[in-house]
Design a protein around this motif. Structure first.
Motif, PDB file in Angstrom:
ATOM      1  N   PRO A  27       0.813  -1.229   0.000  1.00 51.63           N
ATOM      2  CA  PRO A  27       0.000   0.000   0.000  1.00 51.63           C
ATOM      3  C   PRO A  27       0.846   1.280   0.000  1.00 51.63           C
ATOM      4  O   PRO A  27       0.522   2.244  -0.685  1.00 51.63           O
ATOM      5  N   LEU A  28       1.955   1.259   0.732  1.00 51.78           N
ATOM      6  CA  LEU A  28       2.850   2.420   0.736  1.00 51.78           C
ATOM      7  C   LEU A  28       3.518   2.597  -0.627  1.00 51.78           C
ATOM      8  O   LEU A  28       3.619   3.712  -1.141  1.00 51.78           O
ATOM      9  N   VAL A  29       3.962   1.490  -1.187  1.00 54.19           N
ATOM     10  CA  VAL A  29       4.604   1.539  -2.507  1.00 54.19           C
ATOM     11  C   VAL A  29       3.603   2.020  -3.556  1.00 54.19           C
ATOM     12  O   VAL A  29       3.917   2.871  -4.396  1.00 54.19           O
ATOM     13  N   GLY A  30       2.382   1.487  -3.493  1.00 56.94           N
ATOM     14  CA  GLY A  30       1.343   1.900  -4.440  1.00 56.94           C
ATOM     15  C   GLY A  30       1.019   3.373  -4.332  1.00 56.94           C
ATOM     16  O   GLY A  30       0.825   4.064  -5.339  1.00 56.94           O
ATOM     17  N   SER A  31       0.974   3.885  -3.114  1.00 51.23           N
ATOM     18  CA  SER A  31       0.713   5.310  -2.903  1.00 51.23           C
ATOM     19  C   SER A  31       1.836   6.153  -3.505  1.00 51.23           C
ATOM     20  O   SER A  31       1.587   7.162  -4.166  1.00 51.23           O
ATOM     21  N   PHE A  32       3.067   5.712  -3.281  1.00 52.93           N
ATOM     22  CA  PHE A  32       4.206   6.431  -3.858  1.00 52.93           C
ATOM     23  C   PHE A  32       4.129   6.419  -5.385  1.00 52.93           C
ATOM     24  O   PHE A  32       4.332   7.452  -6.031  1.00 52.93           O
ATOM     25  N   ILE A  33       3.836   5.271  -5.956  1.00 51.82           N
ATOM     26  CA  ILE A  33       3.775   5.147  -7.413  1.00 51.82           C
ATOM     27  C   ILE A  33       2.653   5.997  -7.983  1.00 51.82           C
ATOM     28  O   ILE A  33       2.819   6.702  -8.982  1.00 51.82           O
ATOM     29  N   ASP A  34       1.481   5.964  -7.341  1.00 48.70           N
ATOM     30  CA  ASP A  34       0.333   6.722  -7.841  1.00 48.70           C
ATOM     31  C   ASP A  34       0.573   8.226  -7.825  1.00 48.70           C
ATOM     32  O   ASP A  34       0.040   8.949  -8.661  1.00 48.70           O
ATOM     33  N   HIS A  35       1.353   8.711  -6.875  1.00 51.65           N
ATOM     34  CA  HIS A  35       1.570  10.151  -6.742  1.00 51.65           C
ATOM     35  C   HIS A  35       2.902  10.610  -7.320  1.00 51.65           C
ATOM     36  O   HIS A  35       3.274  11.763  -7.166  1.00 51.65           O
ATOM     37  N   TYR A  38       7.348   9.631 -11.847  1.00 55.61           N
ATOM     38  CA  TYR A  38       8.444   8.790 -12.328  1.00 55.61           C
ATOM     39  C   TYR A  38       8.037   7.327 -12.444  1.00 55.61           C
ATOM     40  O   TYR A  38       8.810   6.435 -12.120  1.00 55.61           O
ATOM     41  N   ARG A  39       6.827   7.075 -12.919  1.00 62.44           N
ATOM     42  CA  ARG A  39       6.359   5.691 -13.032  1.00 62.44           C
ATOM     43  C   ARG A  39       7.215   4.888 -14.006  1.00 62.44           C
ATOM     44  O   ARG A  39       7.574   3.746 -13.738  1.00 62.44           O
ATOM     45  N   ARG A  40       7.495   5.482 -15.136  1.00 66.64           N
ATOM     46  CA  ARG A  40       8.267   4.770 -16.149  1.00 66.64           C
ATOM     47  C   ARG A  40       9.663   4.412 -15.627  1.00 66.64           C
ATOM     48  O   ARG A  40      10.132   3.277 -15.796  1.00 66.64           O
ATOM     49  N   GLU A  41      10.307   5.374 -14.997  1.00 68.59           N
ATOM     50  CA  GLU A  41      11.639   5.126 -14.444  1.00 68.59           C
ATOM     51  C   GLU A  41      11.582   4.066 -13.341  1.00 68.59           C
ATOM     52  O   GLU A  41      12.463   3.217 -13.243  1.00 68.59           O
ATOM     53  N   ALA A  42      10.538   4.116 -12.521  1.00 64.94           N
ATOM     54  CA  ALA A  42      10.382   3.104 -11.469  1.00 64.94           C
ATOM     55  C   ALA A  42      10.219   1.721 -12.089  1.00 64.94           C
ATOM     56  O   ALA A  42      10.785   0.736 -11.592  1.00 64.94           O
ATOM     57  N   GLY A  43       9.462   1.631 -13.171  1.00 65.95           N
ATOM     58  CA  GLY A  43       9.304   0.353 -13.870  1.00 65.95           C
ATOM     59  C   GLY A  43      10.610  -0.147 -14.457  1.00 65.95           C
ATOM     60  O   GLY A  43      10.931  -1.334 -14.375  1.00 65.95           O
ATOM     61  N   GLN A  44      11.368   0.772 -15.031  1.00 67.66           N
ATOM     62  CA  GLN A  44      12.657   0.375 -15.601  1.00 67.66           C
ATOM     63  C   GLN A  44      13.617  -0.102 -14.517  1.00 67.66           C
ATOM     64  O   GLN A  44      14.310  -1.112 -14.687  1.00 67.66           O
ATOM     65  N   ILE A  45      13.634   0.594 -13.401  1.00 67.77           N
ATOM     66  CA  ILE A  45      14.548   0.229 -12.314  1.00 67.77           C
ATOM     67  C   ILE A  45      14.147  -1.111 -11.701  1.00 67.77           C
ATOM     68  O   ILE A  45      15.001  -1.975 -11.475  1.00 67.77           O
ATOM     69  N   THR A  46      12.849  -1.296 -11.443  1.00 70.83           N
ATOM     70  CA  THR A  46      12.431  -2.576 -10.848  1.00 70.83           C
ATOM     71  C   THR A  46      12.686  -3.732 -11.807  1.00 70.83           C
ATOM     72  O   THR A  46      13.093  -4.810 -11.373  1.00 70.83           O
ATOM     73  N   ILE A  74      13.206 -11.426  -1.960  1.00 69.69           N
ATOM     74  CA  ILE A  74      13.313 -10.059  -2.471  1.00 69.69           C
ATOM     75  C   ILE A  74      12.756  -9.982  -3.885  1.00 69.69           C
ATOM     76  O   ILE A  74      12.039  -9.034  -4.237  1.00 69.69           O
ATOM     77  N   VAL A  75      13.063 -10.979  -4.703  1.00 63.97           N
ATOM     78  CA  VAL A  75      12.555 -11.017  -6.079  1.00 63.97           C
ATOM     79  C   VAL A  75      11.026 -11.057  -6.100  1.00 63.97           C
ATOM     80  O   VAL A  75      10.387 -10.362  -6.893  1.00 63.97           O
ATOM     81  N   ALA A  76      10.438 -11.855  -5.220  1.00 69.47           N
ATOM     82  CA  ALA A  76       8.978 -11.945  -5.176  1.00 69.47           C
ATOM     83  C   ALA A  76       8.365 -10.595  -4.816  1.00 69.47           C
ATOM     84  O   ALA A  76       7.396 -10.147  -5.455  1.00 69.47           O
ATOM     85  N   PHE A  77       8.923  -9.929  -3.823  1.00 71.25           N
ATOM     86  CA  PHE A  77       8.396  -8.626  -3.432  1.00 71.25           C
ATOM     87  C   PHE A  77       8.610  -7.599  -4.538  1.00 71.25           C
ATOM     88  O   PHE A  77       7.709  -6.818  -4.859  1.00 71.25           O
ATOM     89  N   LEU A  78       9.787  -7.596  -5.145  1.00 78.26           N
ATOM     90  CA  LEU A  78      10.042  -6.674  -6.264  1.00 78.26           C
ATOM     91  C   LEU A  78       9.124  -6.957  -7.450  1.00 78.26           C
ATOM     92  O   LEU A  78       8.741  -6.042  -8.175  1.00 78.26           O
ATOM     93  N   GLY A  79       8.789  -8.218  -7.639  1.00 76.92           N
ATOM     94  CA  GLY A  79       7.848  -8.562  -8.705  1.00 76.92           C
ATOM     95  C   GLY A  79       6.490  -7.922  -8.484  1.00 76.92           C
ATOM     96  O   GLY A  79       5.862  -7.419  -9.425  1.00 76.92           O
ATOM     97  N   TRP A  80       6.033  -7.915  -7.235  1.00 80.05           N
ATOM     98  CA  TRP A  80       4.761  -7.247  -6.919  1.00 80.05           C
ATOM     99  C   TRP A  80       4.872  -5.745  -7.131  1.00 80.05           C
ATOM    100  O   TRP A  80       3.936  -5.104  -7.630  1.00 80.05           O
ATOM    101  N   ILE A  81       6.008  -5.160  -6.763  1.00 79.79           N
ATOM    102  CA  ILE A  81       6.205  -3.724  -6.994  1.00 79.79           C
ATOM    103  C   ILE A  81       6.181  -3.431  -8.490  1.00 79.79           C
ATOM    104  O   ILE A  81       5.537  -2.484  -8.940  1.00 79.79           O
ATOM    105  N   HIS A  82       6.874  -4.260  -9.260  1.00 79.00           N
ATOM    106  CA  HIS A  82       6.915  -4.045 -10.711  1.00 79.00           C
ATOM    107  C   HIS A  82       5.521  -4.169 -11.325  1.00 79.00           C
ATOM    108  O   HIS A  82       5.157  -3.392 -12.211  1.00 79.00           O
ATOM    109  N   THR A  83       4.754  -5.123 -10.858  1.00 76.32           N
ATOM    110  CA  THR A  83       3.375  -5.275 -11.339  1.00 76.32           C
ATOM    111  C   THR A  83       2.553  -4.037 -11.003  1.00 76.32           C
ATOM    112  O   THR A  83       1.771  -3.555 -11.836  1.00 76.32           O
ATOM    113  N   SER A  84       2.734  -3.506  -9.800  1.00 72.67           N
ATOM    114  CA  SER A  84       2.021  -2.288  -9.408  1.00 72.67           C
ATOM    115  C   SER A  84       2.389  -1.122 -10.309  1.00 72.67           C
ATOM    116  O   SER A  84       1.525  -0.344 -10.722  1.00 72.67           O
TER     117      SER A  84
END
Length: 129
Positions: A27-35, A38-46, A74-84
């Motif tokens: 939920p914190l990560v999603g809030s950061f992404i929504d606001h 830099y969504r594209r850069e976050a996707g590239q980095i993840t 860590i990969v599993a959690f990052l995968g969820w972040i990347h999906t978000s």
């Protein structure tokens, strides 16, 4: 027992840890992404970090399995972040809702077709080798 966990319980422990960490932090990560703008850069980095963290899995052995299990968490959690990030970025791909639906459908078809092709190639390699 290995590190206090029975080997038969490793998968359920792994799933529980990933689920708890994800439910607490996504939920914190999603809030950061929504606001963020830099969504594209976050996707590239993840995506880059995910790929880099998968490289050590090639070296799985009796001596390295625990460290690799931590990397897989860590990969599993990052995968969820990347999906978000991917889902948050989708509405920015097109202004027209019909075009967005077509793009999303195309992405889904490509994703499942790639999975089927990968499965066929792996089965083929299994029988050849």
């Amino acid at each position: 027992k290995v590190y206090g966990i029975r080997p038969s319980s490793l998968l359920t422990t792994y799933s529980t840890v990933v689920g708890l960490v994800s439910s607490a932090l996504l939920p914190l990560v999603g809030s950061f992404i929504d606001h963020s703008k830099y969504r594209r850069e976050a996707g590239q980095i993840t995506a880059l970090v995910l790929c880099m963290l998968l490289i050590p899995l090639i070296f799985v052995a009796e001596e390295t399995w625990f460290a690799l299990a931590i990397i897989l968490l860590i990969v599993a959690f990052l995968g969820w972040i990347h999906t978000s990030v991917a889902f948050a970025y989708l509405p920015e791909l097109a202004d027209d809702e019909t075009e967005l639906v077509k793009l999303t459908a195309s992405f889904t078809i490509i994703q499942y077709a790639s999975t089927v092709i990968f499965l066929i190639v792996m089965i083929g390699l299994f029988y050849v080798l």
